[in-house]
Design a protein around this motif. Structure first.
Motif, PDB file in Angstrom:
ATOM      1  N   ALA A  88     -17.354  -7.893  -6.747  1.00  0.00           N
ATOM      2  CA  ALA A  88     -16.908  -6.535  -7.070  1.00  0.00           C
ATOM      3  C   ALA A  88     -18.095  -5.614  -7.326  1.00  0.00           C
ATOM      4  CB  ALA A  88     -16.005  -6.562  -8.298  1.00  0.00           C
ATOM      5  N   ARG A  89     -17.899  -4.358  -7.003  1.00  0.00           N
ATOM      6  CA  ARG A  89     -18.897  -3.324  -7.271  1.00  0.00           C
ATOM      7  C   ARG A  89     -18.242  -2.222  -8.097  1.00  0.00           C
ATOM      8  NH1 ARG A  89     -21.273  -6.935  -5.970  1.00  0.00           N
ATOM      9  NH2 ARG A  89     -22.831  -7.261  -4.331  1.00  0.00           N
ATOM     10  N   GLY A  90     -18.798  -1.935  -9.246  1.00  0.00           N
ATOM     11  CA  GLY A  90     -18.216  -0.917 -10.105  1.00  0.00           C
ATOM     12  C   GLY A  90     -17.084  -1.471 -10.946  1.00  0.00           C
ATOM     13  N   HIS A  91     -16.344  -0.582 -11.584  1.00  0.00           N
ATOM     14  CA  HIS A  91     -15.265  -0.978 -12.492  1.00  0.00           C
ATOM     15  C   HIS A  91     -13.972  -0.286 -12.078  1.00  0.00           C
ATOM     16  CE1 HIS A  91     -18.057  -2.932 -15.271  1.00  0.00           C
ATOM     17  NE2 HIS A  91     -18.845  -1.894 -15.083  1.00  0.00           N
ATOM     18  N   TRP A  92     -12.877  -1.011 -12.251  1.00  0.00           N
ATOM     19  CA  TRP A  92     -11.569  -0.434 -11.940  1.00  0.00           C
ATOM     20  C   TRP A  92     -11.212   0.620 -12.973  1.00  0.00           C
ATOM     21  CZ3 TRP A  92      -6.839  -0.773 -14.724  1.00  0.00           C
ATOM     22  CH2 TRP A  92      -5.725  -0.273 -14.026  1.00  0.00           C
ATOM     23  N   ARG A  93     -10.674   1.719 -12.482  1.00  0.00           N
ATOM     24  CA  ARG A  93     -10.226   2.781 -13.378  1.00  0.00           C
ATOM     25  C   ARG A  93      -8.713   2.864 -13.320  1.00  0.00           C
ATOM     26  NH1 ARG A  93     -14.499   7.779 -12.238  1.00  0.00           N
ATOM     27  NH2 ARG A  93     -16.392   6.647 -12.880  1.00  0.00           N
ATOM     28  N   GLY A  94      -8.135   3.065 -14.474  1.00  0.00           N
ATOM     29  CA  GLY A  94      -6.685   3.126 -14.554  1.00  0.00           C
ATOM     30  C   GLY A  94      -6.134   4.439 -14.046  1.00  0.00           C
ATOM     31  N   GLN A  95      -5.003   4.838 -14.606  1.00  0.00           N
ATOM     32  CA  GLN A  95      -4.323   6.040 -14.164  1.00  0.00           C
ATOM     33  C   GLN A  95      -5.207   7.269 -14.340  1.00  0.00           C
ATOM     34  OE1 GLN A  95      -1.242   5.422 -12.827  1.00  0.00           O
ATOM     35  NE2 GLN A  95      -1.465   7.458 -11.987  1.00  0.00           N
ATOM     36  N   PRO A 125       0.833  -1.214   0.000  1.00  0.00           N
ATOM     37  CA  PRO A 125       0.000   0.000   0.000  1.00  0.00           C
ATOM     38  C   PRO A 125       0.866   1.263   0.000  1.00  0.00           C
ATOM     39  CG  PRO A 125      -0.820  -1.582   1.605  1.00  0.00           C
ATOM     40  CD  PRO A 125       0.500  -2.111   1.122  1.00  0.00           C
ATOM     41  N   GLY A 126       0.469   2.235  -0.796  1.00  0.00           N
ATOM     42  CA  GLY A 126       1.194   3.492  -0.858  1.00  0.00           C
ATOM     43  C   GLY A 126       2.317   3.537  -1.872  1.00  0.00           C
ATOM     44  N   LYS A 127       2.676   2.420  -2.449  1.00  0.00           N
ATOM     45  CA  LYS A 127       3.754   2.392  -3.441  1.00  0.00           C
ATOM     46  C   LYS A 127       3.308   3.093  -4.718  1.00  0.00           C
ATOM     47  CE  LYS A 127       6.587  -0.794  -6.200  1.00  0.00           C
ATOM     48  NZ  LYS A 127       7.864  -0.110  -5.932  1.00  0.00           N
ATOM     49  N   ARG A 128       4.155   3.944  -5.253  1.00  0.00           N
ATOM     50  CA  ARG A 128       3.824   4.658  -6.485  1.00  0.00           C
ATOM     51  C   ARG A 128       3.772   3.710  -7.682  1.00  0.00           C
ATOM     52  NH1 ARG A 128       3.852  10.143  -7.134  1.00  0.00           N
ATOM     53  NH2 ARG A 128       4.640  11.411  -5.402  1.00  0.00           N
ATOM     54  N   GLY A 129       2.869   4.008  -8.592  1.00  0.00           N
ATOM     55  CA  GLY A 129       2.837   3.272  -9.853  1.00  0.00           C
ATOM     56  C   GLY A 129       2.090   1.960  -9.819  1.00  0.00           C
ATOM     57  N   LEU A 130       1.395   1.645  -8.730  1.00  0.00           N
ATOM     58  CA  LEU A 130       0.692   0.371  -8.660  1.00  0.00           C
ATOM     59  C   LEU A 130      -0.374   0.245  -9.749  1.00  0.00           C
ATOM     60  CD1 LEU A 130       0.191  -0.367  -4.840  1.00  0.00           C
ATOM     61  CD2 LEU A 130       1.867  -1.326  -6.418  1.00  0.00           C
ATOM     62  N   LYS A 131      -0.990   1.365 -10.117  1.00  0.00           N
ATOM     63  CA  LYS A 131      -2.044   1.294 -11.139  1.00  0.00           C
ATOM     64  C   LYS A 131      -1.481   0.883 -12.494  1.00  0.00           C
ATOM     65  CE  LYS A 131      -5.638   4.261  -9.231  1.00  0.00           C
ATOM     66  NZ  LYS A 131      -6.540   5.419  -9.460  1.00  0.00           N
ATOM     67  N   ASP A 153     -10.764  -8.679 -10.997  1.00  0.00           N
ATOM     68  CA  ASP A 153     -11.246  -7.614 -10.136  1.00  0.00           C
ATOM     69  C   ASP A 153     -10.020  -7.009  -9.466  1.00  0.00           C
ATOM     70  OD1 ASP A 153     -13.910  -8.094 -10.714  1.00  0.00           O
ATOM     71  OD2 ASP A 153     -14.184  -9.465  -9.026  1.00  0.00           O
ATOM     72  N   VAL A 154     -10.089  -5.715  -9.151  1.00  0.00           N
ATOM     73  CA  VAL A 154      -8.938  -5.024  -8.570  1.00  0.00           C
ATOM     74  C   VAL A 154      -9.346  -4.383  -7.248  1.00  0.00           C
ATOM     75  CG1 VAL A 154      -7.175  -3.259  -8.941  1.00  0.00           C
ATOM     76  CG2 VAL A 154      -8.068  -4.549 -10.892  1.00  0.00           C
ATOM     77  N   SER A 155      -8.506  -4.504  -6.237  1.00  0.00           N
ATOM     78  CA  SER A 155      -8.789  -3.877  -4.952  1.00  0.00           C
ATOM     79  C   SER A 155      -8.727  -2.352  -5.092  1.00  0.00           C
ATOM     80  CB  SER A 155      -7.779  -4.339  -3.902  1.00  0.00           C
ATOM     81  OG  SER A 155      -6.471  -3.904  -4.238  1.00  0.00           O
ATOM     82  N   ARG A 156      -9.391  -1.649  -4.202  1.00  0.00           N
ATOM     83  CA  ARG A 156      -9.422  -0.182  -4.263  1.00  0.00           C
ATOM     84  C   ARG A 156      -8.029   0.420  -4.208  1.00  0.00           C
ATOM     85  NH1 ARG A 156     -14.091   2.642  -3.523  1.00  0.00           N
ATOM     86  NH2 ARG A 156     -15.992   1.449  -3.103  1.00  0.00           N
ATOM     87  N   SER A 157      -7.153  -0.208  -3.453  1.00  0.00           N
ATOM     88  CA  SER A 157      -5.794   0.305  -3.284  1.00  0.00           C
ATOM     89  C   SER A 157      -4.851  -0.106  -4.405  1.00  0.00           C
ATOM     90  CB  SER A 157      -5.229  -0.179  -1.948  1.00  0.00           C
ATOM     91  OG  SER A 157      -5.190  -1.604  -1.929  1.00  0.00           O
ATOM     92  N   SER A 158      -5.344  -0.929  -5.329  1.00  0.00           N
ATOM     93  CA  SER A 158      -4.537  -1.456  -6.443  1.00  0.00           C
ATOM     94  C   SER A 158      -3.381  -2.326  -5.947  1.00  0.00           C
ATOM     95  CB  SER A 158      -3.993  -0.327  -7.326  1.00  0.00           C
ATOM     96  OG  SER A 158      -5.042   0.361  -7.957  1.00  0.00           O
ATOM     97  N   THR A 159      -3.494  -2.852  -4.737  1.00  0.00           N
ATOM     98  CA  THR A 159      -2.435  -3.707  -4.199  1.00  0.00           C
ATOM     99  C   THR A 159      -2.649  -5.181  -4.524  1.00  0.00           C
ATOM    100  OG1 THR A 159      -3.640  -3.885  -2.097  1.00  0.00           O
ATOM    101  CG2 THR A 159      -1.969  -2.148  -2.277  1.00  0.00           C
TER     102      THR A 159
END
Length: 272
Positions: free
Chosen positions: A227-234, A70-76, A94-100
């Motif tokens: 999952a709820r909703g869709h993952w959004r990229g950068q 968590p908190g690492k840059r560039g995970l997305k 599916d992707v977690s909210r934190s992109s981890t």
């Protein structure tokens, strides 16, 4: 056609009939299954049982893939790379909210192929982006940034031209790299499936096998995913660098994709 293949083909038609929401499609698949069963003197219940027995041998599953702390840059951008590879290998995500973390849904061999490709391509993406940043090529470029200020309880926005930051260049480079990899693998997948269908022996039913696999994975994902909703990229707020995008795209074009390991996975799935 062997009795085993005949039973598998009839069972596949029955599965399609039972899986579709379109009553006309369901009727058409049932009629096709019945015609084939009649010509081969096969009972539909036997074919359905045979198909179910084979599916127990290889069914979709879910696996949690760690992406980073968590908190690492560039995970997305890492997630973008994994999802791009997964899409070309019949794996839904599916992707977690934190992109981890990424939750991968698919057949074991497809998930394994995706992980192997991701491990290799992630190293290539990071190395290539590091080299681009060290070259300093991005420093001559500028970007437009939107700035929001609040004065006297009123919100004002203005756009200003600023130098492209290293982090902005890196994110744009890696985003373009991931997109190009996804396109390359997608093209390989299409070509592989088209050749398999074109070169199949008469009555092998390759297209039907691929369609059945797609239906089975879709049904499994609908039943399993929470999952709820869709993952959004950068986010667009991260800034845009045309030079970094072009450089990342070139690196993606030149990246090694593991000797087309995804073709081996496709072949295994066709033979299951």
């Amino acid at each position: 056609m062997s009795s085993d293949k005949m039973l598998t083909r009839i069972g596949g038609l029955l599965r399609q009939a039972e899986s579709t929401d379109n009553p006309h499609e369901a009727e058409a698949f049932m009629e096709a299954a019945q015609r084939l069963a009649t010509s081969a003197s096969v009972d539909l219940a036997v074919a359905r049982s045979h198909s179910a027995s084979r599916e127990r041998q290889a069914t979709p599953s879910q696996k949690v893939i760690p992406i980073g702390e968590p908190g690492k840059r560039g995970l997305k951008t890492y997630v973008h790379l994994f999802v791009s590879i997964a899409h070309a290998n019949d794996v839904q995500c599916d992707v977690s909210r934190s992109s981890t973390q990424v939750f991968a849904y698919g057949f074991d061999s497809d998930i394994e192929t995706t992980e192997a490709l991701y491990s290799s391509l992630l190293i290539q993406m990071v190395r290539a982006s590091d080299a681009y940043i060290k070259s300093g090529a991005y420093k001559s470029e500028t970007a437009i940034r939107t700035v929001t200020e609040i004065k006297n309880r009123r919100r004002y926005t203005r756009r200003e031209e600023v130098p492209v930051a290293a982090v902005t260049a890196r994110l744009n480079f890696q985003t373009a790299f991931a997109s190009r990899i996804g396109q390359r693998l997608g093209d390989v997948k299409k070509d592989t499936e088209a050749k398999a269908i074109a070169q199949e022996q008469q009555g092998a039913g390759t297209a039907l096998v691929l369609r059945n696999k797609e239906i089975e994975l879709r049904d499994y994902y609908r039943q399993t995913s929470t999952a709820r909703g869709h993952w959004r990229g950068q986010s667009a707020n991260a800034g845009y660098s045309e030079g970094a995008r072009k450089a990342g795209d070139r690196a993606g074009r030149n990246a090694k994709i593991g000797g087309h390991a995804e073709i081996d996975a496709a072949s295994r799935q066709l033979g299951r």
